[in-house]
Each structure stands twice: as C-alpha cells, then as structure tokens.
Design an enzyme around this catalytic site. Structure first.
Site, PDB file in Angstrom:
ATOM      1  N   ASP A 159       0.772  -1.254   0.000  1.00  0.00           N
ATOM      2  CA  ASP A 159       0.000   0.000   0.000  1.00  0.00           C
ATOM      3  C   ASP A 159       0.803   1.304   0.000  1.00  0.00           C
ATOM      4  O   ASP A 159       0.601   2.159  -0.833  1.00  0.00           O
ATOM      5  CB  ASP A 159      -0.913   0.036   1.231  1.00  0.00           C
ATOM      6  CG  ASP A 159      -1.834  -1.164   1.295  1.00  0.00           C
ATOM      7  OD1 ASP A 159      -1.798  -2.003   0.370  1.00  0.00           O
ATOM      8  OD2 ASP A 159      -2.586  -1.269   2.274  1.00  0.00           O
ATOM      9  N   GLU A 396       2.455  -9.258  11.565  1.00  0.00           N
ATOM     10  CA  GLU A 396       2.161  -8.871  10.189  1.00  0.00           C
ATOM     11  C   GLU A 396       3.445  -8.507   9.431  1.00  0.00           C
ATOM     12  O   GLU A 396       3.626  -8.894   8.284  1.00  0.00           O
ATOM     13  CB  GLU A 396       1.208  -7.667  10.263  1.00  0.00           C
ATOM     14  CG  GLU A 396       0.417  -7.374   9.023  1.00  0.00           C
ATOM     15  CD  GLU A 396      -0.467  -6.142   9.232  1.00  0.00           C
ATOM     16  OE1 GLU A 396      -0.544  -5.613  10.369  1.00  0.00           O
ATOM     17  OE2 GLU A 396      -1.073  -5.702   8.249  1.00  0.00           O
TER      18      GLU A 396
END
Ligand code: 2M8
Length: 428
Positions: A159, A396
């Site tokens: 992103d 993550e």
C-alpha cells in the site's frame, strides 16, 4: 492461528484489524491450508469468489456480516451498488489485488493424494480464476501489451510503498471536498508510527471517491485517474499464475490459447517495458507520465517468480539482493528481505510497506530464487523467515534490522498469511 481467524465461512487476515476477507490474503492462506486442510482452502476460496463481479473482477475485499467488525472503508463507503456489475451479496470493495489464486490452485493440486482428486477439488474454481485474468487483460491493459495496471495503491498490496509516492503526489487533496471519513486502523498506540500516514489515507480516499463517482466504470475511471501504474510485482504474479492455469487447463482438457498468448506478451513486456537497464532491475511504469518510476522496492526482484529475467538479468538482480540495499552492512545486518532499499532516504524500518520484512514477499522471492537454481539464497530467505517468526511471533511485518532493539514484530499479531506460509515453508 488459522483456526482462530476462521469465521465459519472465511478466514480473516487477522482477528480485529482486518475483520473481512481479503483477496490475495485468501490465496496465500489457501497455500497453507493446502498442506493440512485442503477442504478448508477450497471453502475459503469459494467464499472469496462469491464476491467476483460480473465482468470477472475479483475484489480486494469481500465483506463479512459481523456487526461488530470495525474497518474503514466499509461497504457504506465503497457503495459498490452503484455498479451494475457488482454482486448485491456479498458486498465488496470496488478494486482488485494481485491475482495469486491460480498459484494457490496449483499448490492445492500438488497437495492432493492423486491428480484426479486434485482436479476434482479445483475444477469449480478454475473458470472463475481464468475469468479474473480475462478481466485484467480486457480492462486493465489499454495498450494491449500484456501489462496490466493498478489504479489504487491498495491494488498493489504494498500500500504505502515509497514507489507510489511520486504518482500519488499528483493528487491535490482539497480536504473540504473530500468525503468525511474516520480511520479505524489506529487503535493501538504504535499504529500511528507503523501504519500509512493521514496524508496517504486522504489520497486513498480521494481515489475511492473518484471511482464511486464514476459508478466503477473501468473506462471512465481510466480516462481520469491520476494513478495508473504497471507494477512489476502484480504483473509477475499474473504471469506465474497464468503459467499455473495453463498447466492445470492442460490437465482438464481446456483450450488455453488465450492465456498462453497473453502470458507470452506479459513476459515479453515485463522485459521490454519494466526492465530498467540503467539500474539493472525492474521498475514500475507510470502510465500517466509514461515513464519508469525512479524508486525501486523489493517488488523489482519479483519477475524472478515468473521466469522473466534471462540469466544475465537474474545475476544483476542477485547482486542487488546481496548488496547493502537488502542484505545490510556488517554494522547494520539485515533479515532477508526488507521490502525497500535500506540505503534509500525513504527507507523506514518500522512503517508498513516502506521497509519491513513481510512473509508473503519472502515466500514469493523464495520461489523466484529456487526457479533460478539459487538454492543458497533461497535457503537463507527461508530460514530468516522462520527465525523471525520464531523470535518475534506471527506478526504482520518485521523490522529488517538485526540489531533493532525490538522484542516483537509489528502490526497485528495472529496474522493469517504469516502462519499459512510458514506451514508451507516448513513442509517444503
Ligand atoms: C493491508 O491493506 C489493507 C487495505 O487493503 C489495509 O491496510 O487496511 C495490506 O498489507 C494488504 O496487502 C493486505 O492484503 C491487507 C490485509 O492483510 O492489509
């Protein structure tokens, strides 16, 4: 962890930060499930494909119906009911993501007790995955050169990569005209340091607003969108997935000529259009400015997964991987593989896709290196990944600096693809 994130109908990427089903997460998760619960993988993918649009686009998010789920942007913000192509149920977002599902089908087939059983498993999904590729070639490749564009950083999966900064700067945000919104992702104290910035989010929202004003009409969006980029990661995944689908299609007796032709063109154009000879690596091509973007992330290595580089190109990529950019220095050694060049001023070891190590990228690169017979590098990547998970938990993303004073990984814990791909790496 995967059990924990299984909702009864799909697997969430993480317990609360990502409470719906995500496109490429589901592909990576299926690769882990393939090793011990293939039926679960099939159910998960079947749920994802319920969100597929009529023209084949596989959305980035398929929303679940948990009233407690807090995520921005949710279905009310996307308003995909404006498009006649979007399913009424389940609700989805209005963009797509890297098409890893053909690769997941291939791994499922490999895990089956025999070829016949494997083909029966994946048969119901096969045409849907091919339709998702057809959408990409028909709607995202305006010059019919075999390269598809993304129109939002969320479509890249990486992103807030520094690579997107330049095309995003083209967007002038007028806060008074931006639809009001409230982020839901800054709930823990570290999130503001680790997640994308508010400026990033303003631009993400600006783009969604553009898409919904055009009722998600691909052509109308393309004519106006200031962010249209051909990403080497997205196109390399597409090419590897094409290859998997062609192999599966052959076993199923399907006519795979379209996919074969597209793939030949994709590989050709990855080299013609995305190879930057001045740097000896791949780069993203900005379709709006018609130029290669000057900053390069680890995505620039990924055409290895598709067998695109010749041996000389592969050697140049390997040199870059071995350099201080990704392997660090004797004073600042690195875990493989940082997602961004550690020597670049935009490198940030803590912020999301601007430097940290991500397990899915390591898994992909592992396969790219294996494909070129680079076993020593592949093994290092595998063992670094496993050691990171062992030391810092199933988070993550991870600080790539071996000397960083950290006890834990970053972002959410119980992160599904970190667990799923670890299963696959261990089983390999
Ligand atoms: C991250 O992206 C979402 C938007 O799609 C977010 O930040 O809210 C990315 O890491 C993306 O690659 C990933 O698929 C998603 C869910 O894990 O989270």
């Amino acid at each position: 962890m995967l059990e924990h994130n299984w909702t009864g109908s799909f697997t969430k990427p993480a317990p609360s930060l990502y409470p719906h089903q995500w496109n490429w997460d589901a592909g990576f998760i299926a690769i882990g499930y393939a090793r011990y619960a293939p039926q679960r993988a099939l159910a998960d993918l079947a749920h994802l494909f319920r969100g597929q649009w009529a023209h084949g686009m596989l959305p980035q998010i398929v929303f679940g119906d948990d009233p407690e789920a807090r995520y921005f942007p949710g279905p009310d913000f996307w308003q995909t009911w404006r498009s006649p192509l979007a399913p009424r149920q389940p609700l989805t977002s209005g963009i797509t993501m890297p098409p890893v599902h053909g690769i997941a089908l291939w791994f499922l087939l490999q895990s089956a007790p025999d070829e016949q059983t494997g083909l029966e498993w994946i048969r119901p999904l096969f045409d849907k995955v091919v339709a998702a590729h057809r959408y990409l070639y028909q709607y995202r490749d305006p010059q019919e050169e075999g390269l598809v564009y993304i129109r939002h950083p969320w479509e890249s999966g990486t992103d807030n990569s520094p690579v997107w900064d330049e095309p995003l700067r083209r967007i002038e945000v007028d806060r008074d005209r931006l639809p009001p919104y409230a982020r839901q992702d800054l709930q823990n104290p570290e999130a503001a340091r680790h997640r994308p910035t508010d400026d990033d989010y303003d631009r993400y929202v600006w783009l969604v607003d553009l898409f919904r004003r055009h009722d998600y009409d691909d052509k109308a969006i393309e004519a106006e969108c200031p962010f249209l980029v051909q990403d080497p990661l997205f196109n390399a995944i597409l090419a590897w997935a094409n290859e998997c689908l062609v192999a599966i299609g052959g076993m199923l007796g399907e006519d795979m000529r379209d996919l074969l032709e597209w793939n030949e063109l994709t590989i050709f154009s990855i080299n013609r259009q995305l190879w930057d000879p001045t740097q000896g690596r791949y780069a993203a091509h900005d379709l709006v400015a018609d130029r290669l973007l000057p900053t390069h992330s680890s995505s620039a290595l990924m055409p290895l997964i598709a067998g695109a580089p010749d041996m000389d190109q592969a050697r140049q990529l390997l040199e870059w991987l071995d350099s201080a950019a990704f392997s660090g220095t004797p004073d600042e050694p690195a875990w493989l593989c940082p997602t961004f060049d550690m020597q670049h001023p935009d490198f940030d070891p803590e912020r999301y896709w601007r430097g940290p190590v991500w397990v899915n990228m390591n898994w992909l690169l592992y396969h790219g290196l294996q494909r070129y017979g680079l076993g020593r590098h592949a093994r290092r990547l595998k063992y670094d990944t496993i050691e990171l998970l062992e030391r810092f938990g199933f988070c993550e993303y991870f600080d790539p600096r071996k000397n960083a004073p950290v006890q834990k990984g970053y972002g959410t814990d119980h992160f599904s693809w970190s667990a799923a791909l670890c299963i696959d790496l261990l089983a390999m």
